[in-house]
Motif scaffolding. Structure first.
Motif, short mmCIF file in Angstrom:
data_model
loop_
_atom_site.label_atom_id
_atom_site.label_comp_id
_atom_site.label_asym_id
_atom_site.label_seq_id
_atom_site.Cartn_x
_atom_site.Cartn_y
_atom_site.Cartn_z
N ARG A 204 0.85 -1.19 0.00
CA ARG A 204 0.00 0.00 0.00
C ARG A 204 0.88 1.24 0.00
O ARG A 204 1.80 1.39 0.83
CB ARG A 204 -0.94 0.00 1.21
N THR A 205 0.60 2.14 -0.94
CA THR A 205 1.46 3.31 -1.12
C THR A 205 1.23 4.38 -0.07
O THR A 205 2.09 5.25 0.13
CB THR A 205 1.21 3.94 -2.50
N GLY A 206 0.07 4.36 0.58
CA GLY A 206 -0.26 5.41 1.54
C GLY A 206 -0.89 6.62 0.90
O GLY A 206 -1.23 7.59 1.58
N GLU A 207 -1.08 6.58 -0.43
CA GLU A 207 -1.70 7.71 -1.15
C GLU A 207 -2.98 7.24 -1.82
O GLU A 207 -2.95 6.59 -2.86
CB GLU A 207 -0.73 8.27 -2.19
N LEU A 238 10.11 -1.65 -5.11
CA LEU A 238 9.66 -2.78 -4.31
C LEU A 238 10.45 -4.04 -4.66
O LEU A 238 10.82 -4.24 -5.82
CB LEU A 238 8.17 -3.05 -4.55
N ASP A 239 10.67 -4.87 -3.66
CA ASP A 239 11.28 -6.17 -3.90
C ASP A 239 10.32 -7.02 -4.73
O ASP A 239 9.14 -7.15 -4.40
CB ASP A 239 11.58 -6.86 -2.57
N ALA A 240 10.80 -7.59 -5.82
CA ALA A 240 9.94 -8.30 -6.76
C ALA A 240 9.33 -9.56 -6.18
O ALA A 240 8.29 -10.03 -6.65
CB ALA A 240 10.72 -8.64 -8.02
N ASP A 241 9.94 -10.15 -5.14
CA ASP A 241 9.41 -11.37 -4.54
C ASP A 241 8.54 -11.14 -3.32
O ASP A 241 7.61 -11.89 -3.07
CB ASP A 241 10.57 -12.30 -4.15
N SER A 242 8.84 -10.12 -2.57
CA SER A 242 8.11 -9.91 -1.32
C SER A 242 7.21 -8.69 -1.31
O SER A 242 6.32 -8.56 -0.47
CB SER A 242 9.11 -9.77 -0.15
N GLY A 243 7.44 -7.77 -2.26
CA GLY A 243 6.70 -6.52 -2.24
C GLY A 243 7.19 -5.56 -1.19
O GLY A 243 6.59 -4.49 -0.97
N TRP A 752 -10.27 -17.64 -14.97
CA TRP A 752 -10.01 -17.34 -13.55
C TRP A 752 -10.30 -15.87 -13.32
O TRP A 752 -10.17 -15.04 -14.24
CB TRP A 752 -8.55 -17.62 -13.19
N LYS A 753 -10.73 -15.55 -12.09
CA LYS A 753 -10.78 -14.15 -11.69
C LYS A 753 -10.49 -14.05 -10.20
O LYS A 753 -10.88 -14.93 -9.42
CB LYS A 753 -12.12 -13.49 -12.04
N GLY A 754 -9.77 -13.02 -9.83
CA GLY A 754 -9.42 -12.79 -8.44
C GLY A 754 -10.02 -11.48 -7.96
O GLY A 754 -9.91 -10.46 -8.64
N ARG A 755 -10.65 -11.51 -6.78
CA ARG A 755 -11.31 -10.34 -6.24
C ARG A 755 -10.30 -9.31 -5.76
O ARG A 755 -9.34 -9.65 -5.05
CB ARG A 755 -12.22 -10.75 -5.08
N LEU A 756 -10.48 -8.05 -6.16
CA LEU A 756 -9.63 -6.95 -5.73
C LEU A 756 -10.34 -6.17 -4.62
O LEU A 756 -11.57 -6.13 -4.56
CB LEU A 756 -9.33 -6.01 -6.90
N PRO A 757 -9.58 -5.52 -3.73
CA PRO A 757 -10.22 -4.75 -2.65
C PRO A 757 -11.00 -3.54 -3.16
O PRO A 757 -12.00 -3.14 -2.56
CB PRO A 757 -9.05 -4.32 -1.77
N SER A 787 -16.50 4.48 -9.64
CA SER A 787 -16.77 3.91 -8.32
C SER A 787 -16.39 4.89 -7.21
O SER A 787 -15.39 5.61 -7.32
CB SER A 787 -15.98 2.62 -8.14
N PRO A 788 -17.15 4.92 -6.12
CA PRO A 788 -16.77 5.75 -4.97
C PRO A 788 -15.65 5.13 -4.13
O PRO A 788 -15.05 5.81 -3.30
CB PRO A 788 -18.06 5.84 -4.16
N ASP A 789 -15.37 3.84 -4.33
CA ASP A 789 -14.36 3.14 -3.55
C ASP A 789 -12.97 3.44 -4.10
O ASP A 789 -12.71 3.23 -5.28
CB ASP A 789 -14.61 1.64 -3.56
N ARG A 790 -12.08 3.91 -3.25
CA ARG A 790 -10.74 4.28 -3.67
C ARG A 790 -9.70 3.56 -2.81
O ARG A 790 -9.96 3.19 -1.67
CB ARG A 790 -10.55 5.80 -3.56
N GLY A 791 -8.52 3.36 -3.38
CA GLY A 791 -7.48 2.63 -2.67
C GLY A 791 -6.09 3.04 -3.10
O GLY A 791 -5.90 4.00 -3.86
N ASP A 792 -5.10 2.28 -2.64
CA ASP A 792 -3.69 2.57 -2.91
C ASP A 792 -2.89 1.28 -3.01
O ASP A 792 -1.77 1.19 -2.55
CB ASP A 792 -3.12 3.45 -1.80
#
Length: 803
Positions: A204-207, A238-243, A752-757, A787-792
């Motif tokens: 998470r970038t914090g922004e 970011l570290d490519a394996d751990s983030g 396949w599909k993966g749910r995002l926050p 969408s009103p939902d925002r993230g980082d």
């Protein structure tokens, strides 16, 4: 035969229910009749007027407890079915607002009929009710089934030349490579195991991407490090394996309250440039050993600074420009200090030892905005190498003392592609400001508006230009990055082509050596009406040998709604609009623009599977309504000018301001029939569509404050593009619902599909870790456009680790 004895007259309770049903039918019919009469007066369909009268009659008969009410409704229902098939055929979504209300009414009418007939035809009535209920159940089930699907045939996927354990391929450019194919040869994640994908790490970038910010970044990967950026220009390693975060660089740009995006950063490593361009008149570049930055991240900020940052430490490269920074406003003249009229939202282009940049200008403000000049800087020192001024080709570097680059020329705000062997960079250009009125545009710069321009990378001189719209007054600027590929020429060789997606839904295939169409392009006549003082081209280019998307001319029959009420209102609104097809010029009357200035195809661009030659696209089908308002009729001191739908562009220097709004029903739903966005594949060898399917569902859509929470695959507008892999998968994440999807690239089937926050707008990317060998798929999720939902979030998916 029904031999049941007649029952006594309906009780007061039943009479009350019949009366309520009759009143509701009558009121519905009255609305349809009144509005239907308005539609008829506008030259539209008579159906609603006649159906309205019939429903009013039904309502009266129910109030009077007359069995004839059922017969009248039956006639209306049969006519409605015939009319619906005549207008829409048997296509599912157009049939929904036409038939669904009458199926519900038919069910209730069947259940109520025994009360009208005093028990006669009871069995027939209940059988009819069962039939209506069955059709409604089937229809409700069909809501969750994709419609308009063109399924491709499963084909064997060519295996990568090397095993996946040996394949080395960084995602080191915004589009994966200089050609912008968004292709990775890695095949560890494949059709057989993709359903095992799980979140490997989250950063998470914090922004949070709120207000003027939208998070549209596609990270790049070089070796064991991932580099991403935030809407306000922070760069993060970011570290490519751990983030795990390695460093953050915050350039702290001024003026971040208007339009914040960072779609990507770029990478430069001087020691790996095999054929650097020689710049005899520039100061010598620092040697790699003497430089503080052997590996560099190149970034452009929202306050128009070009930066180089040490890729290892996150510190500014002191030997670049002025302690790591170059001021991009030099030579532009007034850039508006309080409002950023010039910035760069896309990833800079790094080719050999050059950084090539265009710039974003604030749409629709004025005829006097900063120049669209394209410039190249030394990637070693930050010095200006060349400039291409569209209005003054004689200016090859800085403008003469006391002058500026030509103001308000077409700009290049999106991402170029380049061919290092040909020595050409391909620029997708915007339309000349102020977008919707062009009476004063000079002839010299007209040819570059909404075009693809090839420049010699060494000199910045024009080699060829292909225009996708003549005299663009619809904001049909070329938003997508060109995509480069070599197709068979039929005699054993190949043709180097450039694929250009456009907001018009047209796909142009050009020979990238000379700009000549490889797939046929025809100039077709277009409407000639225009606003006072302006003009329109007599013809416009159409790519007739490639599939088009969402580009057909709308008619009244295409109008849609969740009910027959808002469908009728959309029909009325449509008939009131100034609309004669795609190139209807803006006027002082409400004017429909379709496909619309969001697309068609926007900046997400295309992806290509380099093993099969399949081209993958996703589009937007949301028209807009614009209106030119004479300037003398506007209180300019209180004008609230914004950007896009719901705003007013001041267009200073023209006779007009222009208002924008969506073409929606009273319920806030697009007025034309779905889909409003699709995923599709095209075989570049045959130039035929291979498959097509609706893009996402309404699950996370919020309309008038209410979330749908239903996985109905209407096909929604999409922004970010696709990413392809050597195993035959294409990944998408730019839908309105909150998912990262994997699709079989040969059939279009979702595997396949993966749910995002929260939703995403960015293009995914994929890479293989040089340390662990794991293949990751990474997507940035900052919130879907509507969408009103925002993230980082930066989220990496991978297969489970082996024990």
């Amino acid at each position: 035969m029904n031999n049941a004895k007649p029952e006594a007259p309906a009780s007061k309770g039943r009479q009350l229910l019949l009366a309520v049903f009759g009143i509701l039918l009558g009121l519905s019919g009255l609305f349809l009749a009144i509005k239907g009469a308005q539609l008829v007066m506008l030259g539209g369909s008579w159906y609603y007027l006649l159906a309205g009268f019939a429903l009013v009659l039904c309502g009266v008969l129910y109030l009077r407890v007359k069995p004839a009410a059922t017969a009248v409704f039956a006639i209306v229902f049969v006519i409605t079915v015939i009319w619906s098939v005549w207008e829409a055929g048997f296509t599912f979504w157009p049939m929904v607002p036409r038939l669904a209300p009458f199926l519900v009414i038919g069910l209730l009418a069947s259940l109520l009929h025994p009360w009208l007939s005093r028990g006669r035809q009871r069995v027939a009535s209940y059988c009819s009710a069962v039939a209506f209920a069955a059709v409604l159940v089937m229809g409700a089930n069909a809501l969750f089934t994709p419609h308009g699907v063109m399924q491709g045939k499963a084909l064997p996927v060519a295996q990568p030349q090397a095993s996946d354990d040996q394949t080395v391929a960084d995602w080191s450019h915004y589009g994966s490579n200089p050609a912008g194919t968004r292709f990775s040869p890695h095949a560890q994640i494949n059709k057989d195991n993709v359903d095992q994908l799980q979140v490997a790490w989250t950063y998470r970038t914090g922004e949070i991407a709120e207000g003027a910010s939208e998070y549209q970044n596609t990270p790049i990967q070089v070796g064991d490090t991932l580099y991403t950026c935030t809407p306000t220009s922070k760069v993060i390693a970011l570290d490519a394996d751990s983030g795990q975060q390695r460093w953050v660089f915050d350039p702290k740009p001024a003026n971040t309250k208007t339009w914040n995006r960072c779609r990507g950063v770029s990478y430069y490593e001087p020691a790996k440039v095999e054929r650097p361009y020689a710049f005899a008149d520039l100061k010598p570049a620092a040697t790699t050993q003497g430089s503080s930055c052997a590996k560099r991240i190149v970034q452009v900020t929202m306050d128009a600074r070009l930066l180089e940052i040490d890729a290892e430490t996150g510190k500014p490269c002191e030997d670049f420009g002025n302690k790591g920074s170059v001021d991009l406003t030099t030579g532009l003249g007034q850039v508006m200090e309080n409002v950023p009229y010039y910035a760069y939202t896309s990833a800079p282009t790094v080719s050999r030892n050059l950084i090539i940049l265009g710039g974003w200008v604030f749409d629709g403000r004025s005829t006097d905005e900063p120049s669209g000049v394209v410039r190249a800087f030394s990637a070693d020192t930050g010095e200006l190498v060349w400039a291409w001024d569209l209005g003054k080709p004689s200016i090859t570097k800085l403008p003469p003392q006391g002058e500026t680059y030509t103001r308000s020329t077409p700009n290049m705000w999106s991402t170029p592609a380049f061919d290092d062997e040909l020595g050409l960079v391909y620029l997708p250009t915007g339309n000349q400001q102020p977008d919707f009125w062009g009476g004063d545009r000079p002839e010299l710069t007209e040819k570059y508006s909404s075009a693809v321009v090839a420049l010699d990378m060494a000199t910045g001189r024009e080699r060829w230009t292909f225009q996708t719209v003549h005299h663009d007054i619809w904001d049909y600027d070329v938003a997508s990055q060109p995509t480069l590929y070599d197709i068979p020429d039929g005699v054993g060789g190949t043709i180097p082509v450039l694929i250009q997606l456009t907001k018009r839904g047209q796909i142009f295939m050009l020979d990238r050596r000379n700009g000549k169409p490889v797939a046929d392009v025809v100039e077709k006549p277009v409407p000639q009406e225009h606003a006072a003082g302006d003009w329109v081209a007599k013809t416009q280019p159409y790519s007739v040998d490639m599939p088009t998307f969402g580009a057909r001319q709308l008619t009244e029959k295409d109008m849609w709604g969740a009910t027959f009420f808002d469908q009728l209102m959309c029909r009325i609104d449509f008939k009131k609009l100034n609309y004669k097809g795609e190139f209807t010029a803006p006027s002082t009357q409400d004017t429909l623009i379709y496909p619309g200035y969001y697309g068609g195809f926007n900046w997400g661009g295309a992806a290509i599977d380099e093993t099969s030659g399949y081209l993958f696209v996703n589009d937007i089908r949301i028209p807009q309504v614009v209106k030119l308002v004479p300037r003398e009729n506007v209180d300019l001191t209180h004008l609230k000018s914004g950007h896009g739908v719901g705003s007013t562009y001041p267009m200073d220097g023209t006779p007009f301001v222009i208002d924008h709004k969506s073409f929606n029903s009273p319920l806030g739903i697009p007025c034309q029939s779905p889909p409003w966005g699709v995923f599709a594949a095209i075989d570049l060898n045959t130039r035929k569509k291979v498959w097509e399917r609706p893009a996402g569902t309404v699950e996370d859509a919020v309309i008038n404050g209410v979330r749908a929470n239903l996985s109905i695959p209407l096909g929604m507008p999409t922004l970010g593009g696709g990413a392809t892999t050597g195993s035959g998968l294409v990944f998408y994440a730019g839908t309105q619902d909150y998912y990262l999807r994997a699709m079989d690239m040969t059939t279009g089937q979702e595997v396949w599909k993966g749910r995002l926050p929260v939703g995403g707008q960015a293009t995914p990317m994929t890479y293989r870790s040089p340390h662990t060998g794991r293949q990751y798929v990474v997507v940035v999720a900052g919130g879907a456009r509507q969408s009103p939902d925002r993230g980082d979030y930066v989220i990496a998916y991978a297969l489970p680790e082996k024990e």
